[in-house]
Design a protein around this motif. Structure first.
Motif, short mmCIF file in Angstrom:
data_model
loop_
_atom_site.label_atom_id
_atom_site.label_comp_id
_atom_site.label_asym_id
_atom_site.label_seq_id
_atom_site.Cartn_x
_atom_site.Cartn_y
_atom_site.Cartn_z
N ILE A 1 0.86 -1.18 0.00
CA ILE A 1 0.00 0.00 0.00
C ILE A 1 0.90 1.24 0.00
O ILE A 1 1.81 1.36 0.82
N SER A 2 0.65 2.14 -0.94
CA SER A 2 1.41 3.39 -1.02
C SER A 2 0.45 4.56 -0.87
O SER A 2 -0.54 4.65 -1.61
N THR B 1 4.24 9.09 -0.81
CA THR B 1 4.66 9.78 0.40
C THR B 1 5.00 8.80 1.52
O THR B 1 5.82 9.10 2.39
N ALA B 2 4.38 7.63 1.51
CA ALA B 2 4.67 6.58 2.48
C ALA B 2 4.21 5.26 1.90
O ALA B 2 3.33 5.23 1.03
N TRP B 3 4.80 4.15 2.36
CA TRP B 3 4.44 2.84 1.83
C TRP B 3 4.51 1.77 2.92
O TRP B 3 5.19 1.93 3.93
N PHE B 4 3.76 0.68 2.68
CA PHE B 4 3.70 -0.44 3.60
C PHE B 4 3.72 -1.74 2.80
O PHE B 4 2.95 -1.90 1.85
N ASP B 5 4.59 -2.66 3.19
CA ASP B 5 4.70 -3.97 2.54
C ASP B 5 4.05 -4.99 3.47
O ASP B 5 4.50 -5.17 4.61
N VAL C 1 1.98 -5.84 8.51
CA VAL C 1 3.03 -4.99 7.94
C VAL C 1 4.40 -5.59 8.24
O VAL C 1 4.80 -5.71 9.39
N ARG C 2 5.10 -5.99 7.18
CA ARG C 2 6.44 -6.56 7.32
C ARG C 2 7.53 -5.52 7.11
O ARG C 2 8.65 -5.69 7.59
N SER C 3 7.21 -4.46 6.40
CA SER C 3 8.19 -3.40 6.15
C SER C 3 7.42 -2.13 5.80
O SER C 3 6.30 -2.20 5.28
N ALA C 4 8.01 -0.97 6.09
CA ALA C 4 7.36 0.30 5.80
C ALA C 4 8.42 1.39 5.67
O ALA C 4 9.56 1.22 6.12
N GLY C 5 8.04 2.49 5.05
CA GLY C 5 8.98 3.59 4.91
C GLY C 5 8.35 4.78 4.23
O GLY C 5 7.15 4.78 3.89
N LEU C 6 9.14 5.82 4.02
CA LEU C 6 8.71 7.03 3.35
C LEU C 6 9.24 7.03 1.93
O LEU C 6 10.35 6.55 1.68
N GLY C 7 8.45 7.57 1.00
CA GLY C 7 8.87 7.65 -0.39
C GLY C 7 9.68 8.90 -0.66
O GLY C 7 10.15 9.58 0.26
N THR C 8 9.80 9.23 -1.94
CA THR C 8 10.62 10.37 -2.34
C THR C 8 9.83 11.66 -2.46
O THR C 8 10.41 12.70 -2.79
N ALA C 9 8.53 11.64 -2.21
CA ALA C 9 7.75 12.88 -2.26
C ALA C 9 8.21 13.82 -1.15
O ALA C 9 8.60 13.37 -0.07
N ARG D 1 4.36 17.28 1.33
CA ARG D 1 3.30 16.56 0.64
C ARG D 1 2.79 15.38 1.46
O ARG D 1 1.65 14.96 1.31
N LEU D 2 3.64 14.84 2.34
CA LEU D 2 3.17 13.81 3.25
C LEU D 2 2.11 14.39 4.17
O LEU D 2 1.06 13.78 4.40
N ASN D 3 2.35 15.59 4.70
CA ASN D 3 1.35 16.24 5.54
C ASN D 3 0.06 16.49 4.77
O ASN D 3 -1.04 16.33 5.30
N ALA D 4 0.20 16.89 3.51
CA ALA D 4 -1.00 17.15 2.69
C ALA D 4 -1.78 15.86 2.48
O ALA D 4 -3.01 15.85 2.53
N ALA D 5 -1.06 14.76 2.25
CA ALA D 5 -1.74 13.48 2.05
C ALA D 5 -2.45 13.03 3.32
O ALA D 5 -3.57 12.53 3.29
N LEU D 6 -1.79 13.22 4.48
CA LEU D 6 -2.41 12.84 5.75
C LEU D 6 -3.61 13.71 6.05
O LEU D 6 -4.64 13.24 6.53
N ASN D 7 -3.51 15.01 5.77
CA ASN D 7 -4.65 15.90 6.00
C ASN D 7 -5.81 15.55 5.10
O ASN D 7 -6.98 15.62 5.49
N ALA D 8 -5.53 15.13 3.87
CA ALA D 8 -6.59 14.72 2.96
C ALA D 8 -7.28 13.48 3.48
O ALA D 8 -8.46 13.27 3.27
N THR D 9 -6.53 12.64 4.22
CA THR D 9 -7.11 11.43 4.79
C THR D 9 -7.99 11.75 5.97
O THR D 9 -9.06 11.17 6.14
N ARG D 10 -7.58 12.72 6.78
CA ARG D 10 -8.26 12.95 8.06
C ARG D 10 -9.37 13.98 7.97
O ARG D 10 -10.26 14.00 8.80
N ALA D 11 -9.34 14.86 7.00
CA ALA D 11 -10.30 15.95 6.93
C ALA D 11 -11.32 15.69 5.84
O ALA D 11 -10.99 15.74 4.66
N PRO D 12 -12.60 15.40 6.19
CA PRO D 12 -13.61 15.15 5.16
C PRO D 12 -13.81 16.33 4.23
O PRO D 12 -14.07 16.15 3.05
N ASP D 13 -13.64 17.58 4.71
CA ASP D 13 -13.90 18.73 3.86
C ASP D 13 -12.89 18.82 2.72
O ASP D 13 -13.17 19.42 1.68
#
Length: 205
Positions: free
Chosen positions: A77-78, A121-125, A145-153, A157-169
């Protein structure tokens, strides 16, 4: 005394609107089995454990990814950058069945063999520990989850992706992902495959 099952009516507009207010984001679900690799964009991903870490993924039924996950027992999952547009073209429904989308998109191979896009922005194996075929139009996968890390974004942009996940608006102005409705295959071997071998995440020509 057992109660007789009740007929389930179609969802009302109010119910659909209420469901749409539940926070979601854009994720790329990927897997590989043998020499076949594939991925699709999904929205419904949630942590369902921390010790050990587990993720729950809901995917619409009838996708060619299902038999690949079933046979490989793994998926990645990315969390996608909201500004990333190329993914819609690479992993959208317009590509022909049998094409390898990872030939044109930067990626790495996870410890379990699933391809992981590096511009996330982040990934999970994950290793599949449960598969639930619900009486609805979605099926559920629970991955350890066997492995995880941050991508090259970039970090912002990681904060923007997390905010998009948490904020319905935030969903109101976010482009909706393209739904891939390619027909499901009985088995990965039924899909056309390239004869070119894969080395280091790319086919050798």
């Amino acid at each position: 005394m057992l109660m007789a099952p009740q007929m389930i009516s179609d969802p009302t507009p109010e119910l659909l609107q209420a469901l749409a207010s539940v926070p979601t984001s854009q994720f790329l679900l990927t897997t590989a089995f043998g020499d076949v690799r594939d991925g699709r964009i999904v929205e419904r991903v949630q942590p369902c454990g921390t010790h050990p870490a587990m993720l729950l993924v809901a995917m619409e039924k009838g996708h060619t990814l299902s038999p690949l996950i079933r046979d490989s027992r793994t998926f990645a999952i990315s969390l996608l950058d909201p500004n990333e547009r190329m993914l819609q073209r690479v992993f959208g429904p317009d590509r022909r069945i049998g094409e390898d989308p990872f030939l044109t998109y930067p990626h790495q191979v996870g410890v379990l063999g699933a391809p992981i896009v590096t511009r996330a922005t982040a990934w999970f194996d994950c290793e599949v520990v449960r598969h639930l075929d619900m009486e609805t139009n979605f099926e559920l996968y629970i991955g350890l989850v066997r492995s995880a890390g941050l991508g090259t974004a970039p970090a912002h942009r990681l904060n923007a992706a997390l905010n998009a996940t948490r904020a319905p608006d935030a969903r109101a102005n976010r482009p909706r992902p393209v739904i891939d409705r390619t027909p499901v295959a009985e088995s990965p071997v039924e899909r056309p495959r390239s004869a070119l071998p894969i080395r280091n995440g790319a086919r050798v020509r």
